[in-house]
Design a protein around this motif. Sequence first.
Motif, short mmCIF file in Angstrom:
data_model
loop_
_atom_site.label_atom_id
_atom_site.label_comp_id
_atom_site.label_asym_id
_atom_site.label_seq_id
_atom_site.Cartn_x
_atom_site.Cartn_y
_atom_site.Cartn_z
N ASN A 71 0.83 -1.21 0.09
CA ASN A 71 -0.01 -0.11 0.00
C ASN A 71 0.86 1.17 0.01
OD1 ASN A 71 -1.95 2.13 0.53
ND2 ASN A 71 -2.98 0.99 2.04
N GLY A 72 1.33 1.76 -1.24
CA GLY A 72 2.26 2.73 -1.29
C GLY A 72 2.08 3.95 -0.78
N ALA A 73 0.62 4.66 -0.92
CA ALA A 73 0.21 5.77 -0.33
C ALA A 73 0.41 5.76 1.36
CB ALA A 73 -1.12 6.12 -0.63
N TYR A 74 -0.15 4.49 1.94
CA TYR A 74 -0.04 4.41 3.36
C TYR A 74 1.36 4.38 3.75
CZ TYR A 74 -1.31 2.56 7.90
OH TYR A 74 -1.52 2.27 9.33
N LEU A 75 2.14 3.73 3.26
CA LEU A 75 3.66 3.47 3.28
C LEU A 75 4.36 4.81 3.47
CD1 LEU A 75 6.36 1.88 3.99
CD2 LEU A 75 6.19 1.62 1.43
N ARG A 76 4.03 5.84 2.41
CA ARG A 76 4.86 6.81 2.20
C ARG A 76 4.38 7.75 3.39
NH1 ARG A 76 3.54 6.06 -3.25
NH2 ARG A 76 1.94 7.70 -3.19
N TYR A 77 2.99 7.85 3.45
CA TYR A 77 2.68 9.09 4.48
C TYR A 77 2.83 8.61 5.98
CZ TYR A 77 -0.65 12.17 6.59
OH TYR A 77 -0.99 13.24 7.41
N HIS A 78 2.39 7.35 6.29
CA HIS A 78 2.36 6.97 7.77
C HIS A 78 3.61 6.69 8.29
CE1 HIS A 78 -1.56 8.19 8.57
NE2 HIS A 78 -2.11 7.13 7.33
N PHE A 79 4.82 5.83 7.44
CA PHE A 79 5.92 5.45 8.03
C PHE A 79 7.20 6.44 7.21
CE2 PHE A 79 3.09 2.06 9.19
CZ PHE A 79 3.72 1.60 10.33
N LEU A 80 7.30 6.41 6.01
CA LEU A 80 8.50 7.08 5.30
C LEU A 80 8.55 8.56 5.86
CD1 LEU A 80 8.81 5.20 1.54
CD2 LEU A 80 10.09 4.98 3.83
N ASP A 81 7.69 9.36 5.57
CA ASP A 81 7.50 10.67 5.90
C ASP A 81 7.63 10.87 7.10
OD1 ASP A 81 7.88 12.40 3.57
OD2 ASP A 81 6.02 12.55 3.15
N ALA A 82 6.78 10.17 8.04
CA ALA A 82 6.86 10.29 9.36
C ALA A 82 8.24 10.08 9.97
CB ALA A 82 5.67 9.43 10.20
N MET A 83 8.70 8.86 9.71
CA MET A 83 9.90 8.60 10.59
C MET A 83 11.04 9.65 10.06
SD MET A 83 10.28 4.41 10.45
CE MET A 83 9.89 4.22 8.64
N ALA A 84 11.21 9.78 8.65
CA ALA A 84 12.31 10.46 8.19
C ALA A 84 12.18 12.09 8.79
CB ALA A 84 12.41 10.62 6.59
N LEU A 85 11.02 12.58 8.56
CA LEU A 85 10.94 13.81 8.81
C LEU A 85 11.09 14.08 10.56
CD1 LEU A 85 8.15 15.05 6.27
CD2 LEU A 85 10.69 15.24 6.36
N LEU A 86 10.54 13.20 11.00
CA LEU A 86 10.61 13.40 12.75
C LEU A 86 12.25 13.26 12.99
CD1 LEU A 86 8.84 13.23 15.24
CD2 LEU A 86 9.72 10.64 15.20
N LEU A 87 13.13 12.39 12.22
CA LEU A 87 14.33 12.43 12.83
C LEU A 87 15.31 13.61 12.25
CD1 LEU A 87 15.32 8.50 11.83
CD2 LEU A 87 14.70 9.69 14.17
N ILE A 88 14.88 14.10 11.23
CA ILE A 88 15.63 15.26 10.50
C ILE A 88 15.19 16.31 11.24
CG2 ILE A 88 15.83 16.66 8.46
CD1 ILE A 88 15.35 14.31 6.77
N GLU A 89 13.82 16.54 11.72
CA GLU A 89 13.35 17.81 12.52
C GLU A 89 14.31 17.73 13.91
OE1 GLU A 89 9.42 18.47 14.90
OE2 GLU A 89 9.12 18.04 12.75
N ALA A 90 14.42 16.69 14.47
CA ALA A 90 14.73 16.78 15.93
C ALA A 90 16.23 17.15 16.01
CB ALA A 90 14.53 15.25 16.46
N LEU A 91 16.94 16.71 14.66
CA LEU A 91 18.33 17.03 14.64
C LEU A 91 18.39 18.42 14.00
CD1 LEU A 91 19.84 13.80 13.39
CD2 LEU A 91 19.98 14.40 15.86
N TYR A 92 17.79 19.07 13.20
CA TYR A 92 18.24 20.01 12.37
C TYR A 92 17.34 21.10 12.13
CZ TYR A 92 21.61 16.51 10.93
OH TYR A 92 22.58 15.59 11.14
N LEU A 93 15.87 20.95 12.44
CA LEU A 93 14.80 21.71 12.10
C LEU A 93 13.94 22.06 13.32
CD1 LEU A 93 13.89 19.89 8.82
CD2 LEU A 93 15.43 21.91 9.01
N THR A 94 13.13 23.16 13.17
CA THR A 94 12.09 23.54 13.94
C THR A 94 10.87 23.59 13.28
OG1 THR A 94 13.41 24.90 15.45
CG2 THR A 94 11.12 25.31 15.41
N PRO A 95 9.76 22.85 13.52
CA PRO A 95 8.53 23.01 12.74
C PRO A 95 7.66 24.19 12.68
CG PRO A 95 8.20 21.67 14.67
CD PRO A 95 9.70 22.02 14.74
#
Length: 347
Positions: A138-162
């Motif tokens: 289920n590509g859309a589910y995978l991309r939104y709920h896991f790939l984006d969620a994990m990658a952006l969460l980690l990048i945000e914590a290290l380098y960004l402010t939402p």
Amino acid sequence: MADPTTDKTALDAGGPCEVALAAEASSTQHDPIGCDFNLPLKGVFHPLGFPAEIATNSADVLAAAEENWKSFEKVFAVPAVHLRIAMLKDHASQCLPPPTCRGQRNLVMFVASSHDFAVCDLTTGFASCWLSASTVANGAYLRYHFLDAMALLLIEALYLTPVHAACVAFHGRGLLLCGDSGAGKSSLAFACARRGWTFVSDDANFLVRGGERRVVVGNPYHLHLRESATGLFADLKSHRLAPRINGEIAIELRTANMPEILTSPQSPIDFLVFLSRQPSGPPSLRAFSKERASACLEQVICYGEQHIRDAQKSSLRDLLCAEVLELRYSDLDSAVGCLEGLVRADG
């Protein structure tokens, strides 16, 4: 832009099914919790311009990551975040709900089922994820709920402010359009883009921490508008309304299909404009309390170790060195004209 085909380790001759099954069998005998689960495929991608390395046993995971982030090129020379994504073939998870998110200190978990979950370490920039084959399919589910969620969460914590805001730029001046849900951030950003402004993002942006300038990064490749936008933009009536993966009904536009719209994945910020939509009357700009602005912006800073939250709040204080205003408006055309006058006067 990353090309995952140059970063992959070839599968064994037996193919992905045999590799996965062999790894699982080995895990059962010698690795009961999967610490050494075989993830032979690797790819490097650049969501928001930051490096993210994925190790997996599924070519479909890499294909989904490529689809998600293919438009982003490497911008920031920083250590990569690491995602290990294991797919188990002997489990099926049909019609999964959105994952439940929970966290304590440096750990955040996404749990959709007993076979579909992820754990993210915000301090080290590492995520471990286990998924069933049906979820990966289920590509859309995978991309939104896991790939984006994990990658952006980690990048945000290290380098960004939402920052919960839309972002547009005009004559080299960047504006964050802030406000509560329904204030018209996306619609006004789209109206600006149609008038020749540069579009950066329609709803969510990220302030780069530690830089000399106030710079935000966003996703300029997609734009989502509420159903009510068809009453504001007549040409959108022909666009199909569709449920987004988060359940909202929206019009999704790809800016690649609108060559007249200028886009950029980042912009310096000169103005924060808080939107107040009125039933009638001409647009007006007035000073907006920076204390009130700070309280609004800090609402999305709600997880991670205290030092991460402190760093993010500190970067918001730097952001508030920009001019902070309130725009009261009733129609989009006059609102865009008012903002253009603001930028020209500043220039």
